[in-house]
Write a protein that holds these residues in place. Structure first.
Motif, mmCIF file in Angstrom:
data_model
loop_
_atom_site.group_PDB
_atom_site.id
_atom_site.type_symbol
_atom_site.label_atom_id
_atom_site.label_comp_id
_atom_site.label_asym_id
_atom_site.label_seq_id
_atom_site.Cartn_x
_atom_site.Cartn_y
_atom_site.Cartn_z
ATOM 1 N N GLN A 1 -1.728 15.291 3.066
ATOM 2 C CA GLN A 1 -2.836 14.613 2.492
ATOM 3 C C GLN A 1 -2.839 13.019 3.303
ATOM 4 N N LEU B 1 -4.178 9.368 3.578
ATOM 5 C CA LEU B 1 -4.141 8.406 2.329
ATOM 6 C C LEU B 1 -5.617 7.830 2.404
ATOM 7 N N GLN C 1 0.650 3.913 -3.164
ATOM 8 C CA GLN C 1 0.369 5.405 -2.691
ATOM 9 C C GLN C 1 1.464 6.159 -2.949
ATOM 10 N N THR C 2 2.704 6.165 -2.708
ATOM 11 C CA THR C 2 3.938 6.897 -3.141
ATOM 12 C C THR C 2 4.004 7.019 -4.477
ATOM 13 N N GLU D 1 -6.534 4.833 1.683
ATOM 14 C CA GLU D 1 -6.466 3.363 2.097
ATOM 15 C C GLU D 1 -5.790 3.141 3.325
ATOM 16 N N MET E 1 0.848 -1.330 0.181
ATOM 17 C CA MET E 1 -0.181 -0.023 0.012
ATOM 18 C C MET E 1 0.790 1.489 -0.025
ATOM 19 N N GLN F 1 1.789 6.760 -6.848
ATOM 20 C CA GLN F 1 0.709 7.438 -7.364
ATOM 21 C C GLN F 1 1.037 8.897 -7.200
ATOM 22 N N ARG F 2 1.607 9.369 -6.051
ATOM 23 C CA ARG F 2 1.849 10.766 -5.712
ATOM 24 C C ARG F 2 3.154 11.249 -6.375
#
Length: 254
Positions: A227, A229, A33-34, A231, A29, A36-37
């Motif tokens: 932000q 996250l 997420q990293t 999830e 995860m 994606q950003r």
């Protein structure tokens, strides 16, 4: 080495062999997420207009097995992982070797928050940085403010620091940075922390205001954002799944 640092070193040494398996879902995860950003974190990567053709150097502090380093390795030219745990550094270097990244990814055992015992070679390697990250470790630090000051000093002008860590649980007092934060021993709520790690945890999460203050104290006064996250971070221990809310925050050295 302080008592807190030694407790963390022993805990993560003991955890190193099972860390990737125990926290596999959580690590996936955090990696996703990293990634994606990535462009929100920084606009300078080897595949972007702002960074193409440049040397881009990243430091992951308290790196553990290096999930963030390995995620971002395709987009930088050099990565240094630093941890106080010998065995976590060995895992970091093993993972780099397995992925064929040893030409640009190297882990060292060191404590960048003290001047004692830090070799000149490691100190030199951990300067003039483009990106610094601390992932899921800041809540273990005895003095998070000192950590951000040290990281800020090692960044280039306009260099970026980004942090992944826990959002404070509802009802918890916000941490008082710059002062000793005493852990509440005997806490009954297992959703607040892992029982086995309780003696190493110094702060029960960081709010937006906490992180902005920490970044500013480290000279990271530009481009702040925080932000939560979407999830949750899920960890299964003894057939019980714990869910944690995680944030990602970033700021730049002006």
């Amino acid at each position: 080495m302080s008592d807190c640092t030694e407790a963390n070193r022993k805990y993560f040494d003991n955890l190193s062999a099972v860390y990737k398996d125990r926290f596999a879902d959580a690590l996936r995860m955090l990696s996703a997420q990293t990634l994606q950003r990535r462009h929100w974190i920084n606009d300078r990567w080897t595949d972007t207009e702002a960074g193409r053709g440049q040397q881009i150097k990243l430091l992951e502090y308290a790196c553990g097995p290096g999930v963030i380093s390995m995620t971002l390795a395709p987009f930088v030219t050099e990565i240094i992982g630093v941890d106080i745990s010998d065995k976590m550094v060995a895992e970091f270097n093993h993972n780099a070797n397995t992925l064929g990244l040893t030409d640009k990814v190297t882990g060292y055992k060191a404590d960048l928050l003290t001047e004692h015992g830090l070799s000149g070679a490691i100190d030199s390697a951990c300067t003039d940085l483009d990106v610094v990250t601390i992932s899921m470790a800041l809540h273990h630090f005895e003095h998070p403010d000192r950590a951000l000051q040290s990281m800020g000093q090692r960044l280039k002008k306009d260099g970026v620091c980004f942090i992944l860590d826990l959002v404070p649980p509802a009802g918890d007092l916000r941490p008082e940075h710059g002062h000793e934060h005493k852990h509440r021993h005997g806490h009954k709520n297992e959703d607040v922390e892992f029982v086995e790690a309780a003696h190493t945890i110094k702060t029960h999460g960081f709010s937006r205001e906490n992180m902005q203050q920490l970044f500013q104290g480290g000279g990271l006064n530009a481009g702040f954002d925080y932000q939560v996250l979407p999830e949750p971070l899920k960890i299964t221990i003894a057939e019980r799944t714990l869910c944690k809310t995680v944030f990602i925050a970033r700021a730049q050295r002006a």
